[in-house]
Design a protein around this motif. Structure first.
Motif, PDB file in Angstrom:
ATOM      1  N   LYS A 108     -26.687 -43.425   5.108  1.00  0.00           N
ATOM      2  CA  LYS A 108     -26.517 -42.038   5.543  1.00  0.00           C
ATOM      3  C   LYS A 108     -25.874 -41.163   4.466  1.00  0.00           C
ATOM      4  O   LYS A 108     -25.741 -39.952   4.650  1.00  0.00           O
ATOM      5  CB  LYS A 108     -25.646 -41.978   6.810  1.00  0.00           C
ATOM      6  CG  LYS A 108     -26.153 -42.806   7.981  1.00  0.00           C
ATOM      7  CD  LYS A 108     -27.484 -42.329   8.485  1.00  0.00           C
ATOM      8  CE  LYS A 108     -27.907 -43.120   9.719  1.00  0.00           C
ATOM      9  NZ  LYS A 108     -29.272 -42.771  10.152  1.00  0.00           N
ATOM     10  N   GLU A 109     -25.450 -41.786   3.352  1.00  0.00           N
ATOM     11  CA  GLU A 109     -24.858 -41.007   2.266  1.00  0.00           C
ATOM     12  C   GLU A 109     -25.934 -40.166   1.580  1.00  0.00           C
ATOM     13  O   GLU A 109     -27.130 -40.432   1.714  1.00  0.00           O
ATOM     14  CB  GLU A 109     -24.204 -41.942   1.242  1.00  0.00           C
ATOM     15  CG  GLU A 109     -22.918 -42.588   1.722  1.00  0.00           C
ATOM     16  CD  GLU A 109     -21.799 -41.598   1.929  1.00  0.00           C
ATOM     17  OE1 GLU A 109     -21.498 -40.821   1.006  1.00  0.00           O
ATOM     18  OE2 GLU A 109     -21.213 -41.596   3.027  1.00  0.00           O
ATOM     19  N   SER A 110     -25.509 -39.145   0.862  1.00  0.00           N
ATOM     20  CA  SER A 110     -26.450 -38.285   0.143  1.00  0.00           C
ATOM     21  C   SER A 110     -26.084 -38.262  -1.338  1.00  0.00           C
ATOM     22  O   SER A 110     -25.030 -37.736  -1.701  1.00  0.00           O
ATOM     23  CB  SER A 110     -26.405 -36.874   0.733  1.00  0.00           C
ATOM     24  OG  SER A 110     -27.334 -36.042   0.086  1.00  0.00           O
ATOM     25  N   PRO A 111     -26.907 -38.867  -2.205  1.00  0.00           N
ATOM     26  CA  PRO A 111     -28.137 -39.610  -1.881  1.00  0.00           C
ATOM     27  C   PRO A 111     -27.805 -40.956  -1.249  1.00  0.00           C
ATOM     28  O   PRO A 111     -26.690 -41.457  -1.411  1.00  0.00           O
ATOM     29  CB  PRO A 111     -28.791 -39.778  -3.263  1.00  0.00           C
ATOM     30  CG  PRO A 111     -27.636 -39.789  -4.218  1.00  0.00           C
ATOM     31  CD  PRO A 111     -26.619 -38.838  -3.648  1.00  0.00           C
ATOM     32  N   PRO A 112     -28.775 -41.564  -0.548  1.00  0.00           N
ATOM     33  CA  PRO A 112     -28.514 -42.843   0.125  1.00  0.00           C
ATOM     34  C   PRO A 112     -28.098 -43.934  -0.865  1.00  0.00           C
ATOM     35  O   PRO A 112     -28.653 -44.037  -1.954  1.00  0.00           O
ATOM     36  CB  PRO A 112     -29.862 -43.180   0.780  1.00  0.00           C
ATOM     37  CG  PRO A 112     -30.583 -41.880   0.876  1.00  0.00           C
ATOM     38  CD  PRO A 112     -30.135 -41.066  -0.300  1.00  0.00           C
ATOM     39  N   LEU A 113     -27.118 -44.740  -0.451  1.00  0.00           N
ATOM     40  CA  LEU A 113     -26.652 -45.850  -1.275  1.00  0.00           C
ATOM     41  C   LEU A 113     -27.237 -47.185  -0.809  1.00  0.00           C
ATOM     42  O   LEU A 113     -26.941 -48.231  -1.387  1.00  0.00           O
ATOM     43  CB  LEU A 113     -25.120 -45.911  -1.244  1.00  0.00           C
ATOM     44  CG  LEU A 113     -24.397 -44.661  -1.738  1.00  0.00           C
ATOM     45  CD1 LEU A 113     -22.894 -44.802  -1.550  1.00  0.00           C
ATOM     46  CD2 LEU A 113     -24.721 -44.399  -3.202  1.00  0.00           C
ATOM     47  N   ALA A 114     -28.025 -47.138   0.262  1.00  0.00           N
ATOM     48  CA  ALA A 114     -28.707 -48.338   0.769  1.00  0.00           C
ATOM     49  C   ALA A 114     -29.937 -47.878   1.534  1.00  0.00           C
ATOM     50  O   ALA A 114     -30.016 -46.727   1.978  1.00  0.00           O
ATOM     51  CB  ALA A 114     -27.790 -49.149   1.677  1.00  0.00           C
ATOM     52  N   SER A 115     -30.879 -48.770   1.681  1.00  0.00           N
ATOM     53  CA  SER A 115     -32.111 -48.442   2.407  1.00  0.00           C
ATOM     54  C   SER A 115     -32.066 -49.002   3.817  1.00  0.00           C
ATOM     55  O   SER A 115     -31.307 -49.943   4.110  1.00  0.00           O
ATOM     56  CB  SER A 115     -33.327 -49.020   1.677  1.00  0.00           C
ATOM     57  OG  SER A 115     -33.294 -50.437   1.733  1.00  0.00           O
ATOM     58  N   THR A 116     -32.887 -48.432   4.678  1.00  0.00           N
ATOM     59  CA  THR A 116     -32.992 -48.950   6.043  1.00  0.00           C
ATOM     60  C   THR A 116     -33.477 -50.389   6.022  1.00  0.00           C
ATOM     61  O   THR A 116     -33.048 -51.210   6.844  1.00  0.00           O
ATOM     62  CB  THR A 116     -33.965 -48.083   6.869  1.00  0.00           C
ATOM     63  OG1 THR A 116     -33.490 -46.733   6.861  1.00  0.00           O
ATOM     64  CG2 THR A 116     -34.047 -48.558   8.306  1.00  0.00           C
ATOM     65  N   GLU A 117     -34.337 -50.722   5.080  1.00  0.00           N
ATOM     66  CA  GLU A 117     -34.843 -52.092   4.966  1.00  0.00           C
ATOM     67  C   GLU A 117     -33.714 -53.076   4.674  1.00  0.00           C
ATOM     68  O   GLU A 117     -33.699 -54.196   5.193  1.00  0.00           O
ATOM     69  CB  GLU A 117     -35.912 -52.181   3.870  1.00  0.00           C
ATOM     70  CG  GLU A 117     -36.632 -53.510   3.836  1.00  0.00           C
ATOM     71  CD  GLU A 117     -37.245 -53.906   5.172  1.00  0.00           C
ATOM     72  OE1 GLU A 117     -37.110 -55.096   5.550  1.00  0.00           O
ATOM     73  OE2 GLU A 117     -37.834 -53.050   5.856  1.00  0.00           O
TER      74      GLU A 117
END
Length: 195
Positions: A108-117
């Protein structure tokens, strides 16, 4: 003999005392807790429990700092600490649960620090290690819903009901997912500006 007593008895006892005085003292400032737990894992880098609590301390520190760069640094340190706990005891499903929760925050960080996968990979490992834990299915379903993925959430809720057919939380989750899907379909069929 004296050296053996120091390394095998005294050193572990002092390390464990520092650990206990840190994790059970809720009044400690977050950065103090981090510093102490970093010392704990420096003294004994072979206990997964120490790294698990260090990761939790990093997360708490991330919430306490104001600078975005510091926050991201602490969140990444937490990820590394959870991974170290997993490396030490790869069969502990609770480590994967904690990692999945953290990865959701990172995504949820911007930019994301991890993927949903990555979040899903941790959840799948957790469920594979403990396929009969109803609470794990509820948590996994909640995370999928929070990620906007009702399809995966419904699949996990149904999997839970295969094992525990009368488990009310999973029925409620399926009802919520159905309601979300119905609302989405209704909204898509409305003229622009109605909703």
């Amino acid at each position: 003999a004296g050296g053996g007593v120091y390394f095998l008895v005294y050193q572990p006892a002092i390390t464990n005392l520092l650990f206990s005085k840190t994790v059970f003292n809720r009044s400690l400032p977050p950065l103090t807790a981090v510093s102490r737990l970093e010392e704990v894992v420096r003294r004994n880098p072979n206990r997964d429990l120490y790294f698990h609590h260090l990761a939790a301390a990093y997360r708490k520190a991330a919430r306490a700092v104001k600078a975005p760069t510091e926050k991201k640094e602490f969140l990444n340190l937490a990820r590394g600490a959870y991974q170290k706990a997993i490396d030490l005891v790869p069969v502990d499903s609770h480590h994967y649960l904690s990692l999945a929760n953290l990865l959701l925050v990172l995504s949820k960080e911007s930019p994301p620090l991890a993927s949903t996968e990555e979040v899903y990979t941790a959840l799948k490992k957790m469920l594979k290690l403990d396929p009969y834990n109803a609470d794990f299915y509820v948590i996994a379903t909640d995370i999928a819903i929070a990620s906007g993925d009702g399809k995966t959430g419904a699949r996990w809720a149904r999997k839970c009901l295969e094992v525990y057919p009368q488990f009310a939380p999973s029925h409620a989750q399926l009802g919520f997912i159905a309601l979300m899907n119905a609302y989405r379909a209704f909204k898509e069929n409305q003229p622009e500006g109605v909703l």
